[in-house]
Write an enzyme that holds these catalytic residues in place. Structure first.
Site, PDB file in Angstrom:
ATOM      1  CE  LYS A 262      -3.848   1.993   2.727  1.00  0.00           C
ATOM      2  NZ  LYS A 262      -4.717   1.745   3.908  1.00  0.00           N
TER       3      LYS A 262
ATOM      4  CB  SER B 127      -7.791   3.697   3.108  1.00  0.00           C
ATOM      5  OG  SER B 127      -6.887   3.053   4.014  1.00  0.00           O
TER       6      SER B 127
ATOM      7  CB  SER C  17      -8.148   0.619   5.858  1.00  0.00           C
ATOM      8  OG  SER C  17      -8.758   1.872   6.086  1.00  0.00           O
TER       9      SER C  17
END
Length: 613
Positions: free
Chosen positions: A88, A162, A186
């Protein structure tokens, strides 16, 4: 996309042990990713970056080509040898840009984040940085200038955020696993929207050094994978203390949960029309696996959840981006800016009041674990479309946190798992939540859940392969001693609390070998039995084997009164464990109750005889 590529860790291990070249396999994967969809990626590793990593692995292989023992040691030392993964883009990879989905924030990282470094040291190969809700602020995956990843099952619906890109590339099989972060859910919501596993560790179990903070005191690095075993193996590599992380708290907990769980579920579940029909079958699945369902009031947990965005913790998000917000407010996504700017009017007094509220809630929530062993919740109440999110950006996002926002505030761990599909073909996921430090035990349970459902892997249509013959590493757990109990310490009996209050877990309900006699000892309160091994005339006696943490064995033994003690017992399968035995002299005045086959049956008979007629 990955029709001919390995998918799981076991697949990649098998390919390399079968003679496949890291340079060939990883090079082919890099080329396919370069030609594939872009919306899930912010930065893809170049051919040279992948080639450099592969060449180092090739050199390690060449050094052991004529040395079987050395080759075996190589697999042991590098448990993730040649396994591709994604990161990420709020987690640093040295030499690559970290953007947190904000071009104005972009900078080239000078060193790897600690979790990334540990994965690379274990032989894993990074393939790129993935898209996210800007500054990890959101659960929709649609707040990024780099594109809006969609669910791998419906292009009109959000991927979840997210950690949007990380979930999508794992579900497609682009990589074997990916890293996300989880503050408010997330690492769980995107798993639920893409039919994959999302493992969220206990806060502090994995270092966040090198991670752009959202809420630094709550952030977790999470793992997305196609199987629980793979996610657990990755956590086993990443976890551990970090002296440079002030919030590092590595405390291994139990290895296993009780065999028969008390599973707490929402008394009144919050579900949208798309998900309402999928929840009851998931609860029924837990019951089919032999667990007890305990409806509980989630109102106190929902109150904790409100603190994350409705309380002073939003100020932590402000602390992470304050300089950029003051200098270039237009650089932030409008919705993200709206969320973060709530902190501007908050005071230190608000922060302390929030802490007081949370501390009181933590005490109340801790008592919940006396009623249940784990919680089971829908990973998300529903699966919104992009149109629904655009119409109500904050409201739609907030609803997705119904069953996620409270977990990190309470210091718990969680595991998002596939649980089937809705009538419209959307993936439906559930999340199991356990006390802090129960990560290893929760993963063991989750592996059993996934094996029982045997759903296809992610969005690949590849059937669930079953547990690998050679399981990889597993998250650390505290050492335990199996102790067999025969009387008042059995489940539901008067002294069972002496085990549960020491975090002991039920390993098995079984019997001894058929060489024992059971006696009711006189003048004991509560009534206690004595067990004795005999040469002939014995029987199989019902016992329970409990895993007792070694650190509590001493205090447990101190509670055992004479003439009882701890010795060796032979179980029905021939194995030997420590268990309760009785000194022979105390049995002269005792009553032989062997015919009942166990203490529970004897007590039930005694109560029936004494009941008023």
């Amino acid at each position: 996309m990955n029709e001919h590529m390995p998918l799981t860790l076991a697949d990649w291990h098998a390919a390399y042990r079968g003679g496949a070249s890291p340079a060939d396999l990883l090079g082919a994967l890099a080329r396919r990713l370069a030609d594939g969809p872009r919306e899930a990626w912010i930065h893809r590793a170049t051919a040279d970056e992948v080639g450099t990593q592969a060449a180092a692995l090739e050199a390690r292989l060449a050094a052991t080509a004529a040395d079987p023992a050395g080759r075996a040691a190589l697999w042991q030392a590098l448990p993730l040898f040649g396994v591709p993964f994604a990161v990420k883009d709020n987690i640093d990879v040295a030499g690559a840009p970290t953007t947190a989905a904000c071009p104005a924030f972009s900078h080239v990282a000078g060193r790897h984040a600690v979790p990334v470094q540990r994965l690379l040291d274990a032989g894993a190969v990074w393939m790129g940085k993935t898209n996210l809700d800007q500054f990890a602020t959101g659960l929709v995956g649609a707040r990024s200038p780099y594109g809006r990843p969609a669910s791998t099952f419906d292009a009109s619906r959000v991927s979840g955020g997210s950690s949007s890109g990380s979930a999508v590339v794992a579900a497609r099989g682009d990589v074997a696993f990916s890293l996300g972060t989880d503050t408010a859910g997330s690492g769980r919501v995107p798993a639920g929207f893409n039919n994959i596993v999302g493992l969220k560790p206990t806060p502090g179990r994995v270092s966040t050094t090198g991670v752009v903070p959202a809420c630094r005191s709550l952030d977790c690095v999470s793992v997305f994978a196609l199987t629980v075993e793979d996610a657990a193996a990755v956590l086993a590599v990443m976890e551990g203390p970090d002296a440079d992380d002030a919030y590092s708290r590595f405390e291994p907990g139990p290895a296993r949960l009780p065999a028969r769980l008390r599973i707490g579920v929402p008394m009144t579940p919050v579900l949208d029309a798309t998900h309402a029909a999928a929840w009851p079958p998931a609860v029924a699945q837990a019951q089919r696996q032999g667990h007890e369902i305990v409806p509980i009031d989630f109102a106190p947990l929902h109150a904790v959840a409100q603190l994350l965005y409705g309380g002073p913790w939003v100020a932590e998000r402000h602390a992470a981006v304050q300089a950029l917000l003051e200098q270039s407010p237009e650089a932030l996504d409008p919705t993200v800016r709206t969320v973060v700017e709530q902190a501007v009017g908050m005071t230190a007094t608000d922060a302390f009041r929030g802490q007081y509220t949370l501390r009181a809630a933590q005490q109340g929530a801790a008592a919940l674990w006396q009623q249940v062993d784990v919680l089971m919740v829908p990973t998300a109440p529903g699966h919104p479309t992009f149109a629904q999110v655009d119409a109500d950006p904050i409201g739609a996002n907030s609803r997705l946190g119904t069953y996620t926002n409270f977990v990190n505030l309470l210091g718990w761990c969680a595991l998002a798992l596939p649980a089937g599909f809705t009538e419209g073909g959307l993936p439906f996921g559930v999340t199991f939540i356990a006390p802090g430090n129960a990560d290893a035990a929760l993963a063991h349970f989750g592996a059993g859940w996934q094996a029982a459902l045997a759903l296809p892997l992610g969005a690949t249509d590849v059937p669930y392969p079953g547990a690998p013959a050679q399981r990889g590493g597993w998250p650390a757990a505290e050492p335990t001693m199996p102790i067999a109990v025969v009387g008042a310490h059995l489940s539901g009996m008067p002294l069972n609390g002496q085990l549960t209050e020491r975090s002991a877990t039920l390993r098995a309900a079984t019997t001894t070998a058929p060489h024992y006699k059971l006696y009711a000892l006189p003048n004991t309160t509560p009534p206690k039995p004595g067990l004795q091994r005999v040469a002939e005339g014995g029987a199989a006696i019902a016992v329970e084997v409990w895993n007792v943490p070694l650190k509590h064995v001493g205090s447990f033994l101190a509670l055992i009164p004479a003439p009882l003690g701890l010795g060796s017992l032979e179980l029905a399968d021939g194995t030997q464990v420590h268990g309760f035995i009785c000194e022979g002299h105390a049995l002269a005045a005792a009553t032989d109750v062997t015919a009942f086959g166990g203490w529970r049956a004897y007590i039930a008979d005694m109560k029936a005889r004494s009941a008023p007629r």
